[in-house]
Design an enzyme around this catalytic site. Structure first.
Site, PDB file in Angstrom:
ATOM      1  N   THR B  89      23.772  54.912  40.650  1.00 53.26           N
ATOM      2  CA  THR B  89      24.863  54.963  41.102  1.00 53.26           C
ATOM      3  C   THR B  89      24.759  55.407  42.709  1.00 53.26           C
ATOM      4  O   THR B  89      25.598  55.221  43.451  1.00 53.26           O
ATOM      5  CB  THR B  89      25.100  57.373  41.333  1.00 53.26           C
ATOM      6  OG1 THR B  89      23.822  56.854  41.192  1.00 53.26           O
ATOM      7  CG2 THR B  89      25.400  56.573  39.823  1.00 53.26           C
ATOM      8  N   GLN B 109      40.673  34.878  36.553  1.00 51.53           N
ATOM      9  CA  GLN B 109      38.787  35.899  36.257  1.00 51.53           C
ATOM     10  C   GLN B 109      38.613  36.592  36.522  1.00 51.53           C
ATOM     11  O   GLN B 109      37.630  37.840  35.911  1.00 51.53           O
ATOM     12  CB  GLN B 109      38.642  34.366  35.884  1.00 51.53           C
ATOM     13  CG  GLN B 109      38.670  32.864  35.345  1.00 51.53           C
ATOM     14  CD  GLN B 109      37.371  31.664  35.094  1.00 51.53           C
ATOM     15  OE1 GLN B 109      36.385  31.819  36.712  1.00 51.53           O
ATOM     16  NE2 GLN B 109      36.604  31.048  34.495  1.00 51.53           N
ATOM     17  N   ARG B 114      36.893  44.960  35.670  1.00 51.62           N
ATOM     18  CA  ARG B 114      37.897  45.832  36.256  1.00 51.62           C
ATOM     19  C   ARG B 114      38.027  46.712  37.033  1.00 51.62           C
ATOM     20  O   ARG B 114      38.648  48.191  37.492  1.00 51.62           O
ATOM     21  CB  ARG B 114      38.403  46.875  34.542  1.00 51.62           C
ATOM     22  CG  ARG B 114      39.427  45.951  33.924  1.00 51.62           C
ATOM     23  CD  ARG B 114      39.023  46.126  32.535  1.00 51.62           C
ATOM     24  NE  ARG B 114      37.251  46.020  31.751  1.00 51.62           N
ATOM     25  CZ  ARG B 114      36.713  45.989  30.809  1.00 51.62           C
ATOM     26  NH1 ARG B 114      37.554  46.861  29.990  1.00 51.62           N
ATOM     27  NH2 ARG B 114      35.411  46.071  30.704  1.00 51.62           N
ATOM     28  N   ARG B 124      57.118  38.894  42.928  1.00 50.86           N
ATOM     29  CA  ARG B 124      58.384  39.528  43.062  1.00 50.86           C
ATOM     30  C   ARG B 124      59.375  39.531  44.017  1.00 50.86           C
ATOM     31  O   ARG B 124      60.431  39.740  43.331  1.00 50.86           O
ATOM     32  CB  ARG B 124      58.288  41.004  41.978  1.00 50.86           C
ATOM     33  CG  ARG B 124      57.976  40.581  40.708  1.00 50.86           C
ATOM     34  CD  ARG B 124      58.358  42.702  40.025  1.00 50.86           C
ATOM     35  NE  ARG B 124      59.084  42.288  39.669  1.00 50.86           N
ATOM     36  CZ  ARG B 124      59.429  43.907  38.990  1.00 50.86           C
ATOM     37  NH1 ARG B 124      59.023  45.186  39.067  1.00 50.86           N
ATOM     38  NH2 ARG B 124      60.947  44.401  38.229  1.00 50.86           N
ATOM     39  N   LEU B 211      29.074  48.846  46.141  1.00 45.83           N
ATOM     40  CA  LEU B 211      28.395  47.752  46.550  1.00 45.83           C
ATOM     41  C   LEU B 211      27.378  47.583  44.706  1.00 45.83           C
ATOM     42  O   LEU B 211      27.539  46.659  44.805  1.00 45.83           O
ATOM     43  CB  LEU B 211      27.007  47.894  47.253  1.00 45.83           C
ATOM     44  CG  LEU B 211      26.016  46.972  47.982  1.00 45.83           C
ATOM     45  CD1 LEU B 211      26.126  45.969  47.528  1.00 45.83           C
ATOM     46  CD2 LEU B 211      25.055  47.707  48.328  1.00 45.83           C
ATOM     47  N   HIS B 216      26.876  43.564  40.719  1.00 42.72           N
ATOM     48  CA  HIS B 216      27.642  42.949  39.168  1.00 42.72           C
ATOM     49  C   HIS B 216      28.507  42.168  39.046  1.00 42.72           C
ATOM     50  O   HIS B 216      28.235  40.531  38.411  1.00 42.72           O
ATOM     51  CB  HIS B 216      28.067  44.040  38.408  1.00 42.72           C
ATOM     52  CG  HIS B 216      28.486  43.428  36.781  1.00 42.72           C
ATOM     53  ND1 HIS B 216      27.761  43.736  35.996  1.00 42.72           N
ATOM     54  CD2 HIS B 216      29.489  43.878  36.005  1.00 42.72           C
ATOM     55  CE1 HIS B 216      27.854  43.927  35.026  1.00 42.72           C
ATOM     56  NE2 HIS B 216      29.171  42.998  34.907  1.00 42.72           N
ATOM     57  N   ARG B 221      28.950  35.844  38.739  1.00 44.07           N
ATOM     58  CA  ARG B 221      30.048  34.689  39.411  1.00 44.07           C
ATOM     59  C   ARG B 221      29.506  33.901  39.898  1.00 44.07           C
ATOM     60  O   ARG B 221      29.564  33.231  40.468  1.00 44.07           O
ATOM     61  CB  ARG B 221      31.523  35.635  39.870  1.00 44.07           C
ATOM     62  CG  ARG B 221      32.198  36.227  39.420  1.00 44.07           C
ATOM     63  CD  ARG B 221      32.557  35.410  37.928  1.00 44.07           C
ATOM     64  NE  ARG B 221      33.343  36.458  37.149  1.00 44.07           N
ATOM     65  CZ  ARG B 221      33.856  35.925  35.726  1.00 44.07           C
ATOM     66  NH1 ARG B 221      33.386  34.828  35.868  1.00 44.07           N
ATOM     67  NH2 ARG B 221      34.379  36.709  34.957  1.00 44.07           N
TER      68      ARG B 221
END
Lengths: 301, 301, 301, 301
Positions: B89, B109, B114, B124, B211, B216, B221
């Site tokens: 946290t 990817q 999320r 669009r 951060l 993560h 990646r």
């Protein structure tokens, strides 16, 4: 508010700092930065950092290379459009961090908003201050008779005094025993001793969220149905939000805070009424409770 | 990188701005703010805003009234402790916003992470630029024979040229037809025409995260098993992160990026080996694949 | 829909299974379980698992020890109350899992809903099927002239045929080259070859979410402003949701899908109009666009 | 555990139900469904619903049309591979719902896990039961001297008795006053009266999460550094998880619960030690604390 002189000094030192940045800044919010706004008897809320401004909303919506703003009028129009049509992601591009001191029972409601970052003062690691919330007499209300989770009329003065006496006495006593348990003679682990504290003990935390989720929090917690003790925090935060992002705030007031949602059936009633038709609860298809809510929304009694 | 002169001008204008703020600033990151770091043939990543610094991590962990920092050594020790023991946290209290231009197949990817805020350029609403990714010849690799989702050796030059020709030709042709569909003669809706584009077409977005979640993302990646085309973005972001929060970055390198996790069985093998016992794959209890991973982690072949 | 006979057999086998459980079951949804509902030309949506029913909402709201239900009327009233007052957590207690086959450009819109669990077919690991979306002629619409992200009138038949021809030809050609690149002669890595596919190529995923977030998705994607190609999925899912939780579904239709939100200014207009006052766009305080939206909501022209 | 006979009856009624479903079921978990597993002196945890099984993990990873399983050995291998390489999304495809009764100070730790759905018993709406946690004598431990947030040795019997007396007395007294405030004579609003309760008062909630996030919770809360009062809940849930998804559980034990992560520097030490080099704290590059943790992980003293 219980700021020690040491804490006040720390705040003053932070406020005295001045840095140069390429990032957008908001003068109205900088003015209030780090300042503790008093809430309830010992609580406060203060902004400790922020990122972005109204233009950042516009910039993200346009995925622009520079500041992304055009004429002020166009920017405001875009912000209003985004708010009206529930385009939430551009508002997520602004972030704000608060430091809040609040009673534990309020913290327990607040934490239900999951889309935020939180660091709470740890009672496993440290000793909680002797600060507990006692309502002002005008807040000592009876259980509402028609709303299972609300307040009704204020208690009479004599009973209020008696109940406040109990609250104070119990908080003092349990805190005293908490101190005893932590003292040299006993030395109980802090993570155990804390269980003896009452729920009106103050805790504090850093709470950080984006503008979209802040608006969601404020809509629910600044609402007249929210418990008074959390509503006053929301109200203080509304003012800080207005200083930070005035255009987004105005759109929020119009399209969320002051807006009303009519169900399909309620909308039907409005249409009929506009057509001059008499509509009663019986003919409306609404339950009694819904009809009352509907009528209240229309400003009728 | 395909920045138009207009875009470059917008970026320069943003960089020329200078404001005064009470918020903490990071000179090393300010230096790079808004600058587009080239990635792949037409992509880039650039920091467009940030909030907090290494001290904000410390400040949140201590729920302090002022800057919360003590001696530099103590601060670094605390940051390392938090990272080592997965206290996530406090790292969530720093926030950063990137503007990224990237091929659509990479975006697909990336978006799987999320816990971030995203505003993508809308096909669009607008017309996508004629930019598509073509790998450098040294990236034209065969399907790996021992890893179902990896690359093996590089194709030979003649085949590479042929395949690159196909990729270029197909992207040019489909983009040409996309333009035809959008042209005055046809006037097809943009939301439909876009379906004719290939997955190497570049898109762009604003991507904002804290951060902890950035670390993560970077751990997964920037890993050698990540697809090259997303890894190069992660690598550019690693450098920007180092400029922003050098102490947290260093702890991250030690405890995450360069760390290794041994399963219960693997740990058992290490203990036996340290006790002088000979351990083979057969006696290890590990599968062949695990044994190979275990041996590689120990730097053996 | 392109289900191979092998896939159809797998589905039939799953449907043939019958187990005994203490968990609540919903006969209407069990009836449709695993069945693929066709959407667009080659897509589908099917429910592959679910947890909870209308009673689970009631049970959670009451934090009950047993099924938590009382008289049917009371249960429905509670569900309507929860929906009307935005008590979202009880609806989060129901969960559903879909298997969806959908064009990539639709998947890219869909994935923006972050509060869901997703496993997508991996084109790094496997080869995508040769299935791509071609709109039905009646869906081949012009760019809308008054809505930057919408469709207007349908193209004429001759132009439609020409554009569909281009879409088909480009998809066929790029897929053909994709196959060439993957073939023995070249053997390009799958993670690279996929970049040559067009955005109307079908992908598929498992998508799991709770009832509250499903309703949120459906409200936005079953809306008349949503792109047709995602709306048809939402409409198929609405029917499955009705079979699953009929009471919650009905409350959702009334309080969300068919509801309308009036801004503070719009509500003001309604009040004036009900009081017999003439209100025009000029006197309303609304912009032209808002006034048009307001009038449309009231069913006027 | 304080289940009233009425509650026990409700549970029995739920257990008596038997339905037919096409969904996968897990006999071992069905056996325990709805049963309350006692935790602490008055708490419990019980599974009230679940969705998916080990095969659902496999099915999602393969995005399959049917059950997705092959030979049992292959399935287990895939699950172990997914766990080892942090492929978390397939584990998100299983969902479980618990009903938990727990002290408020434990609930406050627990709720920090944000990726879950929660419905808590509302003390605004209802009256909390007179149940409060009193530690067993063997849990009455001193503050640890070397860990600021841990426990050390057990208090002596006489002091333990005295402290338990204080805890009991304070909880009884504050609860008594809570009842007085709610009584007819005073009638204070429930949302206010609750503030007088101590933090060891029991609350209860429905808590629902997916298997990936459950494992994350269990890894942190079943850890030896977690506070005892939350660890016992995690331990009870570990057993229920084993009954539910035995293969995933086993992989979790091996690759998470029993695993150890070595930092870059620690790994360096291991390599040197395996090469026969003598390594001491001084030559290791590790801090004293890290060296101690490192040595402990290797099972040395």
């Amino acid at each position: 508010m219980s700021l020690s002189s040491e804490q006040q000094t720390e705040i003053e030192a932070a406020r005295a700092a001045s840095h140069t940045t390429r990032r957008p800044t908001v003068a109205e919010l900088e003015e209030q930065l780090f300042n503790a706004v008093p809430v309830l008897d010992h609580g406060f809320v203060r902004v400790v950092d922020y990122m972005g401004d109204d233009s950042a909303v516009v910039q993200a919506a346009r995925v622009s290379y520079g500041r992304g703003t055009r004429r002020a009028l166009e920017d405001e129009g875009l912000i209003r459009y985004l708010m009206r049509h529930y385009h939430s992601t551009p508002f997520e591009m602004c972030e704000i961090k608060f430091h809040v001191k609040l009673p534990i029972f309020v913290a327990r409601q607040w934490i239900r908003h999951r889309t935020a970052n939180v660091n709470e003062y740890s009672a496993r690691y440290s000793i909680l201050d002797k600060d507990f919330y006692l309502p002002a007499p005008e807040q000592m209300a009876k259980q509402s008779t028609d709303n299972r989770q609300g307040r009704g009329e204020v208690l009479d003065a004599e009973i209020t005094a008696r109940v406040l006496g109990l609250l104070r006495q119990d908080a003092e006593q349990t805190y005293g025993h908490y101190e005893d348990m932590l003292g040299d003679e006993v030395g109980l682990a802090r993570e155990l001793a804390r269980m003896n504290l009452t729920l009106n003990t103050y805790t504090q935390w850093y709470w950080k969220t984006d503008l979209h989720n802040l608006f969601h929090f404020l809509r629910l917690r600044a609402d007249s149905h929210a418990q008074y003790e959390i509503r006053v925090y929301a109200e203080a935060m509304l003012k800080l939000t207005e200083a930070w992002v005035p255009l987004s705030y105005k759109a929020f007031c119009d399209y969320r805070l002051g807006a009303v949602t009519f169900s399909a059936k309620m909308l039907d009633c409005v249409k009929k009424m506009l057509a001059g038709e008499a509509v009663t609860q019986e003919t409306s298809g609404l339950s009694k409770r819904e009809w009352a809510e509907f009528y209240a929304a229309l400003g009728r009694v």
